[in-house]
Design a protein around this motif. Sequence first.
Motif, PDB file in Angstrom:
ATOM      1  N   PRO A  42      41.022  57.752  21.790  1.00 20.89           N
ATOM      2  CA  PRO A  42      39.791  56.951  21.978  1.00 20.89           C
ATOM      3  C   PRO A  42      38.405  57.270  21.423  1.00 20.89           C
ATOM      4  N   SER A  43      37.747  56.368  21.127  1.00 21.55           N
ATOM      5  CA  SER A  43      36.364  56.630  20.419  1.00 21.55           C
ATOM      6  C   SER A  43      35.589  58.022  21.132  1.00 21.55           C
ATOM      7  N   GLY A  44      35.458  58.993  20.158  1.00 18.98           N
ATOM      8  CA  GLY A  44      34.787  60.063  20.716  1.00 18.98           C
ATOM      9  C   GLY A  44      35.675  61.388  21.178  1.00 18.98           C
ATOM     10  N   SER A  45      36.979  61.053  20.860  1.00 18.67           N
ATOM     11  CA  SER A  45      38.118  61.907  21.469  1.00 18.67           C
ATOM     12  C   SER A  45      38.304  63.221  20.341  1.00 18.67           C
ATOM     13  N   GLY A  46      37.579  63.125  19.245  1.00 16.88           N
ATOM     14  CA  GLY A  46      37.455  64.091  18.241  1.00 16.88           C
ATOM     15  C   GLY A  46      38.343  63.990  17.224  1.00 16.88           C
ATOM     16  N   LYS A  47      38.903  63.004  16.692  1.00 13.44           N
ATOM     17  CA  LYS A  47      39.744  62.408  15.618  1.00 13.44           C
ATOM     18  C   LYS A  47      39.098  62.809  14.296  1.00 13.44           C
ATOM     19  N   THR A  48      37.837  62.392  14.045  1.00  9.34           N
ATOM     20  CA  THR A  48      37.128  62.646  13.065  1.00  9.34           C
ATOM     21  C   THR A  48      36.939  64.247  12.858  1.00  9.34           C
ATOM     22  N   THR A  49      36.307  64.822  13.819  1.00 10.20           N
ATOM     23  CA  THR A  49      36.132  66.027  13.822  1.00 10.20           C
ATOM     24  C   THR A  49      37.395  67.098  13.233  1.00 10.20           C
ATOM     25  N   LEU A  50      38.476  66.690  14.011  1.00  7.04           N
ATOM     26  CA  LEU A  50      39.863  67.239  13.784  1.00  7.04           C
ATOM     27  C   LEU A  50      40.097  67.256  12.171  1.00  7.04           C
ATOM     28  N   THR A 204      43.025  57.277  13.270  1.00  6.83           N
ATOM     29  CA  THR A 204      42.802  55.571  13.421  1.00  6.83           C
ATOM     30  C   THR A 204      42.990  54.972  14.718  1.00  6.83           C
ATOM     31  N   HIS A 205      42.351  54.075  15.016  1.00  7.43           N
ATOM     32  CA  HIS A 205      42.828  53.318  16.315  1.00  7.43           C
ATOM     33  C   HIS A 205      43.891  52.108  16.108  1.00  7.43           C
ATOM     34  N   ASN A 206      44.162  52.136  14.681  1.00  6.85           N
ATOM     35  CA  ASN A 206      45.104  50.688  14.486  1.00  6.85           C
ATOM     36  C   ASN A 206      46.398  51.293  15.033  1.00  6.85           C
TER      37      ASN A 206
HETATM   38  N1  LIG Z   1      27.279  65.486  14.160  1.00  6.82           N
HETATM   39  C1  LIG Z   1      27.442  65.494  15.524  1.00  6.82           C
HETATM   40  N2  LIG Z   1      26.521  65.922  16.129  1.00  6.82           N
HETATM   41  C2  LIG Z   1      26.849  65.897  17.543  1.00  6.82           C
HETATM   42  N3  LIG Z   1      27.919  65.477  18.319  1.00  6.82           N
HETATM   43  C3  LIG Z   1      28.942  64.904  17.637  1.00  6.82           C
HETATM   44  C4  LIG Z   1      28.730  65.062  15.968  1.00  6.82           C
HETATM   45  N4  LIG Z   1      29.916  64.198  15.567  1.00  6.82           N
HETATM   46  C5  LIG Z   1      30.615  63.933  16.706  1.00  6.82           C
HETATM   47  N5  LIG Z   1      29.960  64.411  17.748  1.00  6.82           N
HETATM   48  C6  LIG Z   1      30.479  63.889  19.055  1.00  6.82           C
HETATM   49  O1  LIG Z   1      31.591  64.746  19.232  1.00  6.82           O
HETATM   50  C7  LIG Z   1      32.658  63.859  19.804  1.00  6.82           C
HETATM   51  C8  LIG Z   1      33.946  63.858  18.938  1.00  6.82           C
HETATM   52  O2  LIG Z   1      33.509  62.899  17.815  1.00  6.82           O
HETATM   53  P1  LIG Z   1      34.455  62.287  16.786  1.00  6.82           P
HETATM   54  O3  LIG Z   1      33.519  61.680  15.705  1.00  6.82           O
HETATM   55  O4  LIG Z   1      35.112  63.427  15.994  1.00  6.82           O
HETATM   56  O5  LIG Z   1      35.212  61.297  17.522  1.00  6.82           O
HETATM   57  P2  LIG Z   1      36.434  60.104  16.933  1.00  6.82           P
HETATM   58  O6  LIG Z   1      37.415  60.370  17.898  1.00  6.82           O
HETATM   59  O7  LIG Z   1      36.327  60.253  15.629  1.00  6.82           O
HETATM   60  O8  LIG Z   1      35.662  58.676  17.367  1.00  6.82           O
HETATM   61  P3  LIG Z   1      35.753  57.405  16.576  1.00  6.82           P
HETATM   62  O9  LIG Z   1      36.973  56.829  17.103  1.00  6.82           O
HETATM   63  O10 LIG Z   1      34.694  56.574  17.362  1.00  6.82           O
HETATM   64  O11 LIG Z   1      35.520  57.499  15.440  1.00  6.82           O
HETATM   65  C9  LIG Z   1      32.059  62.800  20.105  1.00  6.82           C
HETATM   66  O12 LIG Z   1      31.505  62.881  21.666  1.00  6.82           O
HETATM   67  C10 LIG Z   1      30.888  62.756  19.330  1.00  6.82           C
HETATM   68  O13 LIG Z   1      29.638  62.156  19.869  1.00  6.82           O
END
Ligand SMILES: Nc1ncnc2c1ncn2[C@@H]1O[C@H](COP(=O)(O)OP(=O)(O)OP(=O)(O)O)[C@@H](O)[C@H]1O
Length: 228
Positions: A42-50, A204-206
């Motif tokens: 889901p959105s916010g689960s950490g995908k982009t961070t990882l 991705t969500h796709n």
């Molecule tokens: N630069 C930042 N500063 C503070 N919090 C952040 C930052 N980047 C991400 N977060 C938080 O870290 C968590 C993971 O974010 P991330 O962007 O990795 O999620 P995601 O799975 O890629 O979401 P999406 O599907 O919406 O792209 C979320 O709670 C987000 O709000």
Amino acid sequence: MNEKSFTLSGLNIVKTYETNVKALDDVTISIPDGEITVIMGPSGSGKTTLLNILALLDTPDSGKVLLDGKDTSKFDEKERARIRNEMFGFVFQFFHLIPELTVEENVIVPLMIRNPFISLCAYREKARKLLDEFHIGNKASSYPNKLSGGERQRVAICRSLIGEPKIIFADEPTGNLDKIAALELVDLIKTLNKEKKKTFVIATHNENFLKITTNIIYLSGGKIVNRE
Ligand SMILES: Nc1ncnc2c1ncn2[C@@H]1O[C@H](COP(=O)(O)OP(=O)(O)OP(=O)(O)O)[C@@H](O)[C@H]1O
Ligand SMILES: [Mg+2]
């Protein structure tokens, strides 16, 4: 050719943002060479961070990213930038093409960064070949704002490939495309993987990406989970 061309893994990765959000909570993951790894959740689960941590765009608070057996936390920013330029390709949701450059020039950018002293002509030929292969050779001299979303993303794919990277990281690559263009992109990635043995890591969500790989990582609340 059976020899591994890279190894990449994240061990016990933790990332907490200033807001006290634990974006990643003890994630261990290994990226298989020659395969498509899809990271869902889901959105916010950490995908982009990882994705950003594995691609050396960001650093974990604790845990390690090992590349070819080396602890990447020991590398300085210059070395990390060199690795990103030489080993990785990048594709983003909003394409990130430079509006002032033509399609062909956009594709060349990673090579210009790698070696600004080589004649542009050599690079142009390589870019043309790639653009032709992806059926956008006729747009080589156009500017990105004249292209459709699907075409822009194909340009971004060409740019990600031109430096012959070992791994292509794609963050929500279909997120800004209509249904048909998205399906075409999924198909293109499948072909690049099958025919050219390109390795992809895709956040991705796709759900269409689930059809082209069995290597799927589900994240929830910053942790890897099993999905029923
Ligand atoms: N630069 C930042 N500063 C503070 N919090 C952040 C930052 N980047 C991400 N977060 C938080 O870290 C968590 C993971 O974010 P991330 O962007 O990795 O999620 P995601 O799975 O890629 O979401 P999406 O599907 O919406 O792209 C979320 O709670 C987000 O709000
Ligand atoms: Mg994201």
